[in-house]
Motif scaffolding. Structure first.
Motif, PDB file in Angstrom:
ATOM      1  N   PHE A  35      62.996  39.657 -31.405  1.00  0.00           N
ATOM      2  CA  PHE A  35      63.855  40.114 -30.310  1.00  0.00           C
ATOM      3  C   PHE A  35      63.235  41.361 -29.681  1.00  0.00           C
ATOM      4  CE2 PHE A  35      67.177  42.966 -28.771  1.00  0.00           C
ATOM      5  CZ  PHE A  35      67.962  42.146 -27.989  1.00  0.00           C
ATOM      6  N   PRO A  36      63.216  41.460 -28.362  1.00  0.00           N
ATOM      7  CA  PRO A  36      63.637  40.488 -27.345  1.00  0.00           C
ATOM      8  C   PRO A  36      62.423  39.868 -26.665  1.00  0.00           C
ATOM      9  CG  PRO A  36      63.645  42.684 -26.378  1.00  0.00           C
ATOM     10  CD  PRO A  36      63.034  42.806 -27.751  1.00  0.00           C
ATOM     11  N   TYR A  63      65.493  31.469 -26.444  1.00  0.00           N
ATOM     12  CA  TYR A  63      64.541  32.355 -25.777  1.00  0.00           C
ATOM     13  C   TYR A  63      63.699  31.585 -24.756  1.00  0.00           C
ATOM     14  CZ  TYR A  63      65.241  36.135 -29.194  1.00  0.00           C
ATOM     15  OH  TYR A  63      65.775  37.137 -29.970  1.00  0.00           O
ATOM     16  N   MET A 201      70.097  35.251 -27.043  1.00  0.00           N
ATOM     17  CA  MET A 201      69.306  36.171 -27.856  1.00  0.00           C
ATOM     18  C   MET A 201      70.205  37.046 -28.715  1.00  0.00           C
ATOM     19  SD  MET A 201      66.692  37.006 -24.717  1.00  0.00           S
ATOM     20  CE  MET A 201      66.154  38.611 -25.299  1.00  0.00           C
TER      21      MET A 201
END
Length: 293
Positions: A35-36, A63, A201
C-alpha cells in the motif's frame, strides 16, 4: 525500464493485471507490492533481477488495473493469497513481498508452501511478531496509529481530496520521497483515481484481524498456533534501517517462525528501499541465491 510485456489473466474469479520483466524460461520471481502502490512499483528493482529471474508483478486485488470487488470481506487474506496461488498454478516460485505484499507472501509461504521455493521480504512483517508489537502500546503501536484512522468510514474520500494530498502526506510521513518524480507521481495518481480503487485499497486494512492498541495502553492477546505459522523455506528479510512506519521491534522473534532466516540491513533507506536503493536490494537478493549482479 518498462516491462517486457503485460497481460490480464482471470484467476480465482478476478481479473489480475500483470507486468513481466525477463525471459520466461528463467526461474519465476513473483513481486508483490504493498500500500498504496501497484505492480509498476517494481520498475526500479526488476531491471537488476530480470537477467536471472522471470519477474512477475501483478496489480493485486483492489489495485491498479486488477478487479476491485465491492465490500470488505473480499479483501480477507485468504482471498488475497488465493489470487496469487491461482496465478502461480502448480509452478513454484521465489516470492518477494513489500509492505502488504509481504503479508500475502508470508501467507503463501505458510499455507501454500509447495508454491514458495524462497521467501524474500522487504520491510514487511510476519503476522505474529507484528501483532505482538501492535499490542504492547509502545513505539510500533504509536507508529501504527494510522491503521485505525484508515479503517474509519470516509477515510478513502479524505485521502482522495485535493488530488490525493492526504494520501501523499501519509505516503511520505518522515520518509524520503525524492524517487517520486513528477512523471511517476502522475502514474500513481492515475492508478489511485480508477473507480473504486481507493476504497478497495483501504479495505485491505478493514479486512485484517490485526488489533492495534492505543499508545501506552497494552492489550492482551490469545495464544498463536505457532506450528501452523511456520515459514519452512529459506527466508531473506531485507530491511531499510530508516523506516518509521515499520520498526525493528515488529520483527522481533521472527526466528521462531523462520528457522532458515537471513537478515540484511540497507543503510540510508527507509520503507521505500526498493525505490531508493534498488541496486543494493538486488545485490542482497542475488547474493542470497548465489549469483552475481
Amino acid at each position: 525500464m518498462e516491462p517486457t510485456r503485460t497481460e490480464t489473466r482471470h484467476v480465482n474469479g478476478q481479473d489480475i493485471f500483470l507486468r513481466y520483466w525477463g525471459d520466461e524460461s528463467l526461474p519465476p520471481l513473483l513481486l508483490l507490492h504493498g500500500f498504496p502502490e501497484y505492480g509498476g512499483a517494481w520498475v526500479d528493482l526488476a531491471p537488476y533481477l530480470c537477467a536471472h529471474f522471470h519477474c512477475i508483478a501483478p496489480d493485486q486485488r483492489g489495485y491498479g488495473q486488477s478487479s476491485a470487488p465491492e465490500g470488505i470481506e473480499p479483501y480477507a487474506m485468504a482471498h488475497l493469497m488465493a489470487d496469487m496461488a491461482a496465478l502461480l498454478g502448480d509452478k513454484p516460485a521465489t516470492v518477494l513481498g513489500h509492505d502488504w505484499g509481504a503479508s500475502v507472501a508470508y501467507a503463501l509461504a505458510m499455507f501454500r508452501p509447495e508454491l514458495v521455493e524462497r521467501l524474500i521480504v522487504l520491510n514487511g512483517v510476519h503476522p505474529v511478531p507484528f501483532q505482538k508489537a501492535l499490542a504492547t502500546g509502545g513505539a510500533q503501536t504509536k507508529a501504527s496509529q494510522y491503521i485505525p484512522v484508515l479503517r474509519k468510514e470516509g477515510s478513502s474520500r479524505k485521502l482522495s481530496v485535493d488530488d490525493f494530498a492526504g494520501l501523499l502526506e501519509l505516503f511520505s510521513a518522515n520518509m524520503d520521497l525524492s524517487w517520486l518524480t513528477p512523471e511517476r507521481r502522475a502514474a500513481y495518481h492515475a492508478e489511485w483515481g480508477r473507480p473504486g480503487r481507493m476504497r478497495a485499497m483501504i479495505n485491505w486494512y478493514r479486512a485484517s484481524p490485526l488489533q492495534v492498541a492505543e499508545p501506552g495502553r497494552p492489550i492482551s492477546l490469545p495464544g498463536f498456533p505457532t506450528e501452523r505459522l511456520q515459514v519452512r523455506c529459506p527466508h531473506l528479510l531485507i530491511w531499510g534501517s530508516e523506516d518509521t512506519a515499520l520498526l525493528p521491534e515488529a520483527t522481533e522473534g521472527l526466528e521462531l517462525f523462520a528457522a532458515d532466516l537471513t537478515r540484511v540491513e540497507i543503510e540510508g533507506a527507509d520503507h521505500w528501499l526498493h525505490h531508493q536503493k534498488p541496486k543494493e536490494v538486488a545485490e542482497a537478493i542475488l547474493d542470497c541465491v548465489g549469483v552475481d549482479l
